[in-house]
Design an enzyme around this catalytic site. Structure first.
Site, PDB file in Angstrom:
ATOM      1  N   SER A 151     -11.375  -0.847  -1.082  1.00 14.84           N
ATOM      2  CA  SER A 151     -10.131  -0.791  -0.318  1.00 14.84           C
ATOM      3  C   SER A 151     -10.382  -0.985   1.169  1.00 14.84           C
ATOM      4  O   SER A 151      -9.525  -1.499   1.892  1.00 14.84           O
ATOM      5  CB  SER A 151      -9.439   0.555  -0.521  1.00 14.84           C
ATOM      6  OG  SER A 151      -8.692   0.565  -1.695  1.00 14.84           O
ATOM      7  N   ASP A 207       0.841  -1.189   0.000  1.00 17.35           N
ATOM      8  CA  ASP A 207       0.000   0.000   0.000  1.00 17.35           C
ATOM      9  C   ASP A 207       0.886   1.252   0.000  1.00 17.35           C
ATOM     10  O   ASP A 207       1.969   1.236  -0.600  1.00 17.35           O
ATOM     11  CB  ASP A 207      -0.934  -0.036   1.218  1.00 17.35           C
ATOM     12  CG  ASP A 207      -2.308   0.550   0.929  1.00 17.35           C
ATOM     13  OD1 ASP A 207      -2.366   1.753   0.623  1.00 17.35           O
ATOM     14  OD2 ASP A 207      -3.306  -0.190   1.020  1.00 17.35           O
ATOM     15  N   HIS A 231      -3.759   6.132   3.014  1.00 16.75           N
ATOM     16  CA  HIS A 231      -4.465   4.925   2.597  1.00 16.75           C
ATOM     17  C   HIS A 231      -3.911   3.677   3.275  1.00 16.75           C
ATOM     18  O   HIS A 231      -4.655   2.824   3.774  1.00 16.75           O
ATOM     19  CB  HIS A 231      -4.365   4.813   1.075  1.00 16.75           C
ATOM     20  CG  HIS A 231      -5.198   3.745   0.457  1.00 16.75           C
ATOM     21  ND1 HIS A 231      -4.770   2.449   0.351  1.00 16.75           N
ATOM     22  CD2 HIS A 231      -6.425   3.786  -0.115  1.00 16.75           C
ATOM     23  CE1 HIS A 231      -5.696   1.730  -0.268  1.00 16.75           C
ATOM     24  NE2 HIS A 231      -6.710   2.513  -0.556  1.00 16.75           N
TER      25      HIS A 231
END
Length: 741
Positions: free
Chosen positions: A527, A147, A216
């Site tokens: 996600s 990520d 994220h």
């Protein structure tokens, strides 16, 4: 290597950001690009010897060892053999002719794609029962997060009370800008980062280290395996105990995506493959990737699965339009997004004292606007054209978004620019609340068309319409109809592998509270759903260390729920909303406790996947001599995209239940227009017969160029086990037929 190369960047798909592909220029020499050269299985056990063979191959091509070494960006030497290198098109074509090379392709772009969600799934931390308790909260399992990095100071990664790092761990803690060796811990046990091929504009705004600038990676890691955090909330909303699904699991961080803090990010094939290759070496048990990988680049995950690693991917955020599904390889778990039993009701009070309820994340009102009546104006679609000439300064505007795409972002920008004090947006779904976080100093509420109509009727019948908006509060429990498949969740069928039913399962992915830097925020997207499954997989691996990747995937799919808390069919949001089918959520909504005891599993030797891996040139050990229909794989689902007359499919199940002596009987629902026969209809297991096979025969009852129809096959033992396999069948006359009507 100089700084000029053409490649298409990887963008994080998550959190409902706009998706796009940029072409940057960073060339080593005129016309050079970053290419991925795939060579299949390693021919040497020693990784240094594998890299040396890559140098030798390029030396033969480029003419010197120095050029070969400087050309290679990454040498993939742990899980498989291959490399990323700067090559001209002519050099790439010449290399592709080598008998030792399986494929040569340009590095391509990928896209990136909790206080309540785990309780909703039945994994209550304060009163643990079933899977959570039996697995010891995932202790000892290592989850690799590919990520945007991690914010190690977040309370979600506190390592108090953790035992030492597992002795089998072979990874490193790579230091860099604002990230030292002490940022790794007994929770975040390793961290790496990958920069090759990333444009300087993205590197300059980011930390040149595993530290997460984007946010994220921190979010997804905390959902999968965050430690328990008391009293987490987003400005008082969704307050409670935040944690991951496997709160005692360890995290290994692989930063392969860079840039923007707005939810998108940039990376490429080379960085993600390097991360997967290192993760195989380091000893992770699970790889969680909340991003989109092109199917031709999925060989990295194939080799990971062959090494016993469970690989979990997000399905993508291009729903509700069909056939825009990503990460559809049969050897990975592909996750759709669903809602949970929490909403954020926000009361709207009209000037005639009528109270209506929308949803929002409205927490930042000032004394000037809190519960204060303001002028209410009808703004049509709230596009610049529809508001042209309308004075909305100081007013709250009703916006009507009739298009399939939620109209909130455009409406917000237009109303703010025109001096409006707030907006109420009527649209087809209201499960996009993260958009309202952008409303700083302006009131924002989302409503459905029914509420919108009532507000519009009030505006048109009052001389001086007014409205007041109260602060948002929480509602949880059975009064919130859930789960539903989220409108944005990508839908099947899968184009690259139509013989594989995708997605596999659905998991919570709407308005999930998780870590961002030192605080907590809401996020929606596949996600957010992907790490929910990664967390459950960690629990299953801890409880059943002898289960294969395929067995774990089977347990998740065959025990998933197709009904909500009231026993009614789960719905799929869209335009219009409908009852969900397997192309919306695969087997259904994950049920962790049931997955811990599935009764039967559909297991697969990883070598079987190679029969369906399409190599571009020549025949290699991992390539099938004759490419077989992928629905022959022993998957926990069946998808037949080309039924003309009759097709028979075999499946094999293994009894993993506590009862060694067990009898299962078949119960099935045939897809409409298809006759379905199961032979034998009864499976008998005992101490000497733990594995049984059966045949399912599908016969088209009409000669027609049809669409997909759905059914199921469930094996019942008369007790707690119901092993349900989703089925999709399309009857056809022609092999290639465009349905564009």
């Amino acid at each position: 290597m100089t700084s000029q190369t053409h490649f298409c960047h990887v963008f994080l798909l998550s959190f409902l950001t706009l998706q796009f592909c940029q072409l940057f220029s960073t060339e080593a020499e005129a016309g050079a690009k970053l290419y991925i050269v795939y060579l299949g299985e390693r021919k040497h056990e020693n990784p240094d010897h594998v890299t040396a063979s890559h140098h030798d191959m390029l030396t033969s091509l480029l003419g010197s060892k120095e050029e070969a070494v400087s050309s290679i960006v990454y040498s993939y030497k742990h899980g498989f053999s291959g490399f990323a290198a700067m090559l001209t098109e002519a050099q790439a074509e010449e290399l592709a002719e080598s008998p030792d090379v399986i494929s040569v392709r340009p590095s391509r772009n990928y896209e990136l794609q909790t206080t309540r969600s785990w309780d909703f799934l039945g994994l209550n931390y304060m009163h643990p029962t079933g899977l959570l308790k039996k697995s010891n909260y995932g202790d000892g399992i290592i989850i690799g997060m590919v990520d945007t990095g991690i914010w190690p100071e977040s309370r979600s990664f506190n390592d108090d009370g953790y035992s030492p790092v597992p002795s089998r761990w072979r990874g490193v803690c790579q230091v860099g800008v604002a990230f030292g060796a002490n940022n790794c811990s007994r929770k975040v046990i390793g961290a790496r980062y990958y920069t090759a091929g990333i444009d300087d504009s993205n590197l300059r705004i980011d930390y040149l280290s595993p530290r997460d600038y984007n946010g994220h990676g921190t979010f997804t890691a905390s959902v999968a395996a965050g430690s328990l955090v008391r009293g987490a909330s987003f400005h008082g909303l969704a307050a409670g105990d935040a944690r991951g699904g496997a709160p005692r699991a360890r995290l290994a961080v692989y930063k392969a995506v860079w840039g923007s803090g707005s939810g998108s990010g940039a990376g490429n094939t080379a960085t993600v493959l390097a991360a997967i290759d290192d993760a195989i070496h380091d000893g992770v048990d699970i790889l969680s990737l909340s991003l989109v990988v092109l199917e031709e680049d999925s060989f990295g995950s194939l080799h990971a699965v062959a090494k016993g690693i469970t690989v979990v991917y997000a399905a993508g955020n291009l729903g509700p339009i069909p056939q825009l599904l990503f990460n559809t390889a049969p050897w990975v778990i592909t996750v759709a997004a669903s809602t949970i039993d929490r909403s954020f009701p926000t009361t709207i009070i009209l000037g005639n004292n009528q109270s209506l309820v929308g949803q929002s994340i409205f927490y930042n009102s000032t004394s000037e606007s809190k519960n204060k009546y303001m002028p209410l104006v009808l703004g049509g679609s709230c596009s610049p054209e529809s508001l042209n000439g309308t004075d909305i300064s100081g007013s709250i505007v009703l916006c009507l978004a009739y298009s399939l795409e939620p109209g909130f972002p455009t409406a917000l920008s237009t109303v703010q620019n025109a001096g409006g004090k707030g907006l109420i947006v009527a649209q087809f779904t209201i499960n996009v609340l993260e958009f309202t976080k952008q409303c700083i100093g302006i009131i924002c509420v989302l409503v459905d068309f029914d509420i919108g109509y009532q507000i519009e009727k009030y505006i048109t019948t009052e001389r001086s319409p007014q409205v007041a908006v109260e602060l948002t509060h929480n509602a949880i429990g059975k009064e919130v109809l859930s789960p539903k498949v989220a409108w944005f969740s990508s839908r099947g069928p899968a184009i690259p592998f139509p013989g594989v039913l995708k997605p596999d399962v659905a998991a919570p992915g709407v308005s999930i509270l998780a870590a961002k830097r030192d605080g907590y925020t809401f996020g929606s997207g596949t996600s957010a759903a992907c790490p929910h499954v990664s967390g459950v997989v960690a629990l299953l691996k801890s409880l059943h260390p002898d289960w294969s990747h395929a067995a774990i995937k089977s347990a998740l799919v065959t025990t998933a729920s197709i009904t909500n808390g009231y026993g009614m069919p789960i719905q799929a949001e869209g335009n219009p909303r409908k009852i969900a089918d397997p192309f919306d959520f695969g087997g259904g909504q994950i049920d962790p406790d049931r997955a811990a005891d599935p009764g039967l599993v559909y297991d697969i030797d990883p070598k079987e996947y190679y029969k369906f891996f399409n190599c571009t040139t020549g025949q290699f050990d991992i390539c099938a001599e004759v490419l077989q229909p992928v629905y022959y794989l022993n998957l926990p689902s069946i998808s037949i995209p080309d039924l003309k007359t009759t097709t028979a499919v075999w499946r094999t199940v293994t009894n993993v239940g506590e009862e060694v002596d067990a009898v299962y009987k078949a119960s099935f629902e045939s897809p409409p227009g298809v006759q379905m026969v199961v032979e034998p209809p009864t499976l008998v297991f005992d101490a000497t017969a733990k594995v049984r096979s059966f045949k399912v025969t599908f016969t088209a009852t009409h000669k027609v160029q049809g669409d997909y129809m759905f059914g199921s096959l469930t094996w019942l033992d008369g007790g707690a086990h119901a092993v349900r396999m989703p089925i999709a069948v399309r009857v056809v006359i022609r092999d290639f037929y465009a349905d564009v009507a």
